[in-house]
Design a protein around this motif. Structure first.
Motif, PDB file in Angstrom:
ATOM      1  N   UNK A 266      31.447  93.538  84.789  1.00  0.00           N
ATOM      2  CA  UNK A 266      31.256  92.296  85.518  1.00  0.00           C
ATOM      3  C   UNK A 266      31.838  91.110  84.774  1.00  0.00           C
ATOM      4  N   UNK A 267      31.620  91.089  83.463  1.00  0.00           N
ATOM      5  CA  UNK A 267      32.186  90.019  82.639  1.00  0.00           C
ATOM      6  C   UNK A 267      33.698  90.051  82.698  1.00  0.00           C
ATOM      7  N   UNK A 268      34.283  91.239  82.584  1.00  0.00           N
ATOM      8  CA  UNK A 268      35.743  91.405  82.627  1.00  0.00           C
ATOM      9  C   UNK A 268      36.305  90.905  83.959  1.00  0.00           C
TER      10      UNK A 268
ATOM     11  N   UNK B  84      42.828  90.891  79.214  1.00  0.00           N
ATOM     12  CA  UNK B  84      41.457  91.082  78.741  1.00  0.00           C
ATOM     13  C   UNK B  84      41.176  92.574  78.646  1.00  0.00           C
ATOM     14  N   UNK B  85      40.636  93.003  77.498  1.00  0.00           N
ATOM     15  CA  UNK B  85      40.358  94.414  77.270  1.00  0.00           C
ATOM     16  C   UNK B  85      38.988  94.578  76.604  1.00  0.00           C
ATOM     17  N   UNK B  86      38.481  95.796  76.655  1.00  0.00           N
ATOM     18  CA  UNK B  86      37.276  96.173  75.916  1.00  0.00           C
ATOM     19  C   UNK B  86      37.696  97.330  75.018  1.00  0.00           C
ATOM     20  N   UNK B  87      38.011  97.025  73.761  1.00  0.00           N
ATOM     21  CA  UNK B  87      38.596  98.032  72.873  1.00  0.00           C
ATOM     22  C   UNK B  87      37.610  98.565  71.846  1.00  0.00           C
ATOM     23  N   UNK B  88      36.475  97.891  71.688  1.00  0.00           N
ATOM     24  CA  UNK B  88      35.455  98.371  70.758  1.00  0.00           C
ATOM     25  C   UNK B  88      34.097  97.829  71.194  1.00  0.00           C
TER      26      UNK B  88
ATOM     27  N   UNK C  10      34.366  92.082  75.500  1.00  0.00           N
ATOM     28  CA  UNK C  10      35.668  91.727  76.068  1.00  0.00           C
ATOM     29  C   UNK C  10      36.439  90.841  75.096  1.00  0.00           C
ATOM     30  N   UNK C  11      37.712  91.198  74.866  1.00  0.00           N
ATOM     31  CA  UNK C  11      38.582  90.407  74.002  1.00  0.00           C
ATOM     32  C   UNK C  11      39.856  90.059  74.755  1.00  0.00           C
ATOM     33  N   UNK C  12      40.465  88.938  74.394  1.00  0.00           N
ATOM     34  CA  UNK C  12      41.722  88.513  74.997  1.00  0.00           C
ATOM     35  C   UNK C  12      42.886  88.900  74.092  1.00  0.00           C
ATOM     36  N   UNK C  13      43.968  89.355  74.718  1.00  0.00           N
ATOM     37  CA  UNK C  13      45.167  89.770  74.000  1.00  0.00           C
ATOM     38  C   UNK C  13      46.296  88.816  74.380  1.00  0.00           C
TER      39      UNK C  13
ATOM     40  N   UNK D 296      32.587 103.409  77.212  1.00  0.00           N
ATOM     41  CA  UNK D 296      32.517 101.968  77.471  1.00  0.00           C
ATOM     42  C   UNK D 296      33.756 101.234  76.953  1.00  0.00           C
ATOM     43  N   UNK D 297      34.912 101.681  77.418  1.00  0.00           N
ATOM     44  CA  UNK D 297      36.176 101.055  77.037  1.00  0.00           C
ATOM     45  C   UNK D 297      36.980 100.728  78.287  1.00  0.00           C
ATOM     46  N   UNK D 298      37.741  99.654  78.200  1.00  0.00           N
ATOM     47  CA  UNK D 298      38.635  99.252  79.280  1.00  0.00           C
ATOM     48  C   UNK D 298      39.910  98.708  78.640  1.00  0.00           C
ATOM     49  N   UNK D 299      41.022  99.367  78.945  1.00  0.00           N
ATOM     50  CA  UNK D 299      42.300  98.995  78.357  1.00  0.00           C
ATOM     51  C   UNK D 299      43.252  98.494  79.438  1.00  0.00           C
ATOM     52  N   UNK D 300      44.184  97.673  79.011  1.00  0.00           N
ATOM     53  CA  UNK D 300      45.297  97.282  79.858  1.00  0.00           C
ATOM     54  C   UNK D 300      46.560  97.695  79.105  1.00  0.00           C
TER      55      UNK D 300
END
Length: 201
Positions: free
Chosen positions: A18-20, A31-35, A39-42, A82-86
Motif C-alpha cells: 500500500x505504501x509503495x 521505488x523498491x523494497x529490497x530489504x 520502501x526505498x527510492x532509487x 516481502x520484496x518488490x523490485x523494479x
C-alpha cells in the motif's frame, strides 16, 4: 525511507504494498523494497546504464514471441520474502502485465530479470536481488557488472531452487553470452561501456 506501522488486521506485506502504491515518485526514480528497511527510492540511471539497457532490449526483441515484452519500469513482487523490485529490464508476458488483479506483477511470472550494476547498487544487485529473484523464482537472472573487481563482466544465473541459483556462467565484456531457451540468443557485450566511460560520480 521511514515506515509507519501497519493498521490493525493488516499484514506487514499488505502495508508495504500500500505504501509503495501510494508513493509520488519523482520522474525517472524508482521505488523498491529490497530489504527489511521498507520502501526505498532509487535514483535515475546514468547514460551508460541506459545504453546497455537499449543494447540488451534490441537483442531480446529479435527473439521474443508477440505476446512477451521487455519492460524498464515494471514492478515485480515476491510476497513470501516481502520484496518488490523494479528490474532494469524484465521480460514478462503481456497477459500478466495487463491483469489488473496482479499488480505489481508476480515475480514467478517473469521470464528474465536483468540488473545493470552501478557504483551504488553493487551489493544490492550482486547479493540481495540475486537472493530475491531466486526465491521468486525467476528462471534467468542476468547481471551486467562494469564494476566487477576481476574486470567488467556479465553473469547469467540459472536453475533456481531452494532459494538459490544452481548454475552461473560469467563472461568478460567483449565476449558473447548465450541466453538459453526460451530465448536461444547470443548477447554481444562488446559495445558495453567500461568503467572509464561512466560518470565519475
Amino acid at each position: 525511507m521511514t515506515e509507519t506501522a501497519p493498521t490493525a488486521g493488516m499484514s506487514r506485506w499488505d502495508h508495504l504494498l500500500g505504501t509503495w502504491r501510494e508513493l509520488d515518485v519523482p520522474d525517472g526514480w524508482r521505488a523498491e523494497i529490497v530489504d527489511d528497511d521498507g520502501v526505498v527510492l532509487v535514483a535515475p540511471p546514468s547514460d551508460p546504464h541506459n545504453y546497455i539497457a537499449v543494447r540488451v532490449t534490441r537483442t531480446l526483441n529479435k527473439v521474443l514471441p508477440e505476446d512477451w515484452d521487455v519492460y524498464q519500469t515494471l514492478g515485480i513482487q515476491v510476497p513470501k520474502i516481502e520484496r518488490l523490485y523494479m528490474p532494469d529490464l524484465v521480460v514478462m508476458p503481456e497477459a500478466v502485465v495487463l491483469d489488473p488483479h496482479r499488480t505489481p506483477c508476480p515475480g514467478d511470472e517473469a521470464e528474465l530479470a536483468v540488473e545493470i550494476v552501478s557504483r551504488s547498487s553493487k551489493d544490492t544487485d550482486r547479493k540481495k536481488k540475486l537472493w530475491g529473484y531466486a526465491h521468486a523464482p525467476v528462471p534467468l537472472y542476468l547481471i551486467i557488472d562494469a564494476w566487477d573487481e576481476t574486470g567488467p563482466s556479465v553473469t547469467l544465473h540459472e536453475q533456481p531452487g531452494n532459494g538459490r541459483y544452481n548454475q552461473a556462467t560469467t563472461v568478460s565484456f567483449g565476449e558473447k553470452i548465450t541466453l538459453p531457451e526460451p530465448f536461444d540468443v547470443d548477447l554481444d557485450t562488446s559495445r558495453f561501456p567500461r568503467p572509464d566511460q561512466w560518470p565519475s560520480a
